[in-house]
Write an enzyme that holds these catalytic residues in place. Sequence first.
Site, short mmCIF file in Angstrom:
data_model
loop_
_atom_site.label_atom_id
_atom_site.label_comp_id
_atom_site.label_asym_id
_atom_site.label_seq_id
_atom_site.Cartn_x
_atom_site.Cartn_y
_atom_site.Cartn_z
N SER A 55 1.85 8.63 4.90
CA SER A 55 1.13 8.51 3.56
C SER A 55 2.19 8.78 2.80
O SER A 55 2.86 9.84 2.68
CB SER A 55 0.25 9.62 3.65
N ARG A 56 2.70 7.88 1.83
CA ARG A 56 3.70 8.04 1.08
C ARG A 56 3.32 8.93 -0.10
O ARG A 56 4.36 9.32 -0.81
CB ARG A 56 4.40 6.68 0.49
N VAL A 57 2.39 9.01 -0.76
CA VAL A 57 2.16 9.84 -1.80
C VAL A 57 1.21 10.99 -1.69
O VAL A 57 1.10 11.93 -2.47
CB VAL A 57 1.54 8.91 -3.01
N THR A 77 0.82 -1.18 0.02
CA THR A 77 -0.15 -0.05 0.03
C THR A 77 0.92 1.21 -0.04
O THR A 77 2.17 1.21 0.08
CB THR A 77 -1.00 0.28 1.30
N ASP A 78 0.20 2.46 -0.24
CA ASP A 78 1.02 3.67 -0.19
C ASP A 78 1.08 4.24 1.08
O ASP A 78 1.27 5.29 1.12
CB ASP A 78 0.25 4.51 -1.14
#
Length: 522
Positions: free
Chosen positions: A364-366, A338-339
């Site tokens: 939250s990576r994006v 997941t992101d």
Amino acid sequence: MALRLDEISSIIRRELEHYEAGIELSEIGTVVRVGDGVALVHGMLGAKFAELVEFPGGVLGIALNLDDEVTGCVILGPFHHIQEGDTVKRTGRAVSVPVGRRLAGRVLSPVGTPLDGEGSLDAESYRTVERFAPRVTARAPVGRPLQTGIKAVDALVPIGRGQRQLILGDRQTGKTALAVDAIINQKTHGVLCVYAAVGQKASAVARVVDKLRAEKALEYTVVVAATAADPAPLLFVAPYAATAIAEAFMDEGKDVLIVYDDLSRHATAYREMSLLLRRPPGREAFPGDIFYLHSRLLERAAQLDHTRGGGSITALPIIETQQGDISAYIPTNLISITDGQVYLEADLFYAGVRPAVNVGLSVSRVGGAAQSKAMRQVAGELRLDLARYQELKTFAHFGAELDQGTRARLARGARLVELLKQKQYRPYPLEEMVVSLFAGVNGYLDEIPVALAGQFEAELLTLLRREHRALGERIRRSAELDEEDEQLLRQIVAQLRQRFKAERGIDTGAEKDGGQADAQNT
Ligand code: ATP
Ligand code: MG
């Protein structure tokens, strides 16, 4: 696959019969073992993965395990009449579900049976539940916010449309509540929603459906449900069916939010099926390909590029952890595909911090790229203040002498934690989140007792709605807080603080200049 002697003899007998009857072995097969909703079928060699097969009495099954001579099938209906020696036929069709706009507001099973007593689904078309995810060249970067309306999420772990954000936590920590609130918040954002209930009690699903209906959110939501009482194969199919429904919307250029509640139970259903199919178990007795199944599922979330209509699927898979162990097999798998994740912590939940987002373990990576400017303006400070607070709190526990700076930071942090609390079913519009957090990170609550922070926020938001509507609208429309509005907001908050304190006889002594200093800087 090891077969017992009696099975082999029954196969030989059947084969001879078929040979004499001249029936094509690639099309039909013979049940050599059956039990618990699973059948091993000899023959039917032409069957494809996830193809529908037909048992006696018209009961459907899914071909899953494609071995050299034996096909493992799960049975999607009553199976007690199915016996060894029964004939099974290929259908040439893959498992499919009804899709389309008419499904909005409906509750259906993963194979398209209506569950809400509202009659036929009246579907415009059908789609196979298994599909290839959009290719990289069909995708655009995540760049538009998916607002959940939950302060702690939108400020600290922002989600972008097309993103896959895991929600994980122990049982009863507010996982479903968070996802349902995110769905309710889409009312004002035009995002269609799909809620896949996997392995929950029927009563729990009914509660969610009732709530969605009461909040007028069911009209733009499709609920796909396989409950704890359903056979494992139905639970197994549920997320794929739900995704197929979401994909049909995405392909029309719509933005879709899909919730998988939850994938722990999905994994358990798959483990159960696999053991019955006698697949070799791997880590924690899960079959080795569970990782592959989940990653293929979540790959189907996407932001399509504009040449493909620009639709999107944002996915919120939910996972239940045991005693906060996020390093167990299924959670680690999902974290890696997941992101980002929102980690809900039982200790926080019991301490009254709800939603119980553990800020340190949530990322939250994006989504940052998709966060609105207004939110970014308050969120940076918020994250820093909270990080410092967590760090200092640990030391403060040792009873150390605290200097003034440390005390101030602790005071700020405690109030920010209060501001991030939020009632269930009460998503905030963007301008209210921004105004509330703005007051917190700029120190306007520092002299308000922690216990009254929520009250202060409520008064501030009432003020905004009643007397400063235009300001709220400007923030919402432009999604930013320009310099002029920032000044205006400072005045509003400072005045409220003065009144709030006066009304309650709160005297801090520190405020000799009547809040004027705050209007400049804090
Ligand atoms: P389960 O493991 O059973 O699926 P869960 O993690 O999905 O549980 P929920 O069912 O969403 O948790 O919430 C558990 C309880 O906490 C419910 O009674 C719910 O109403 C309550 N709750 C959840 N979020 C909040 C909140 N923000 N404020 C107050 N109560 C909340
Ligand atoms: Mg739940």
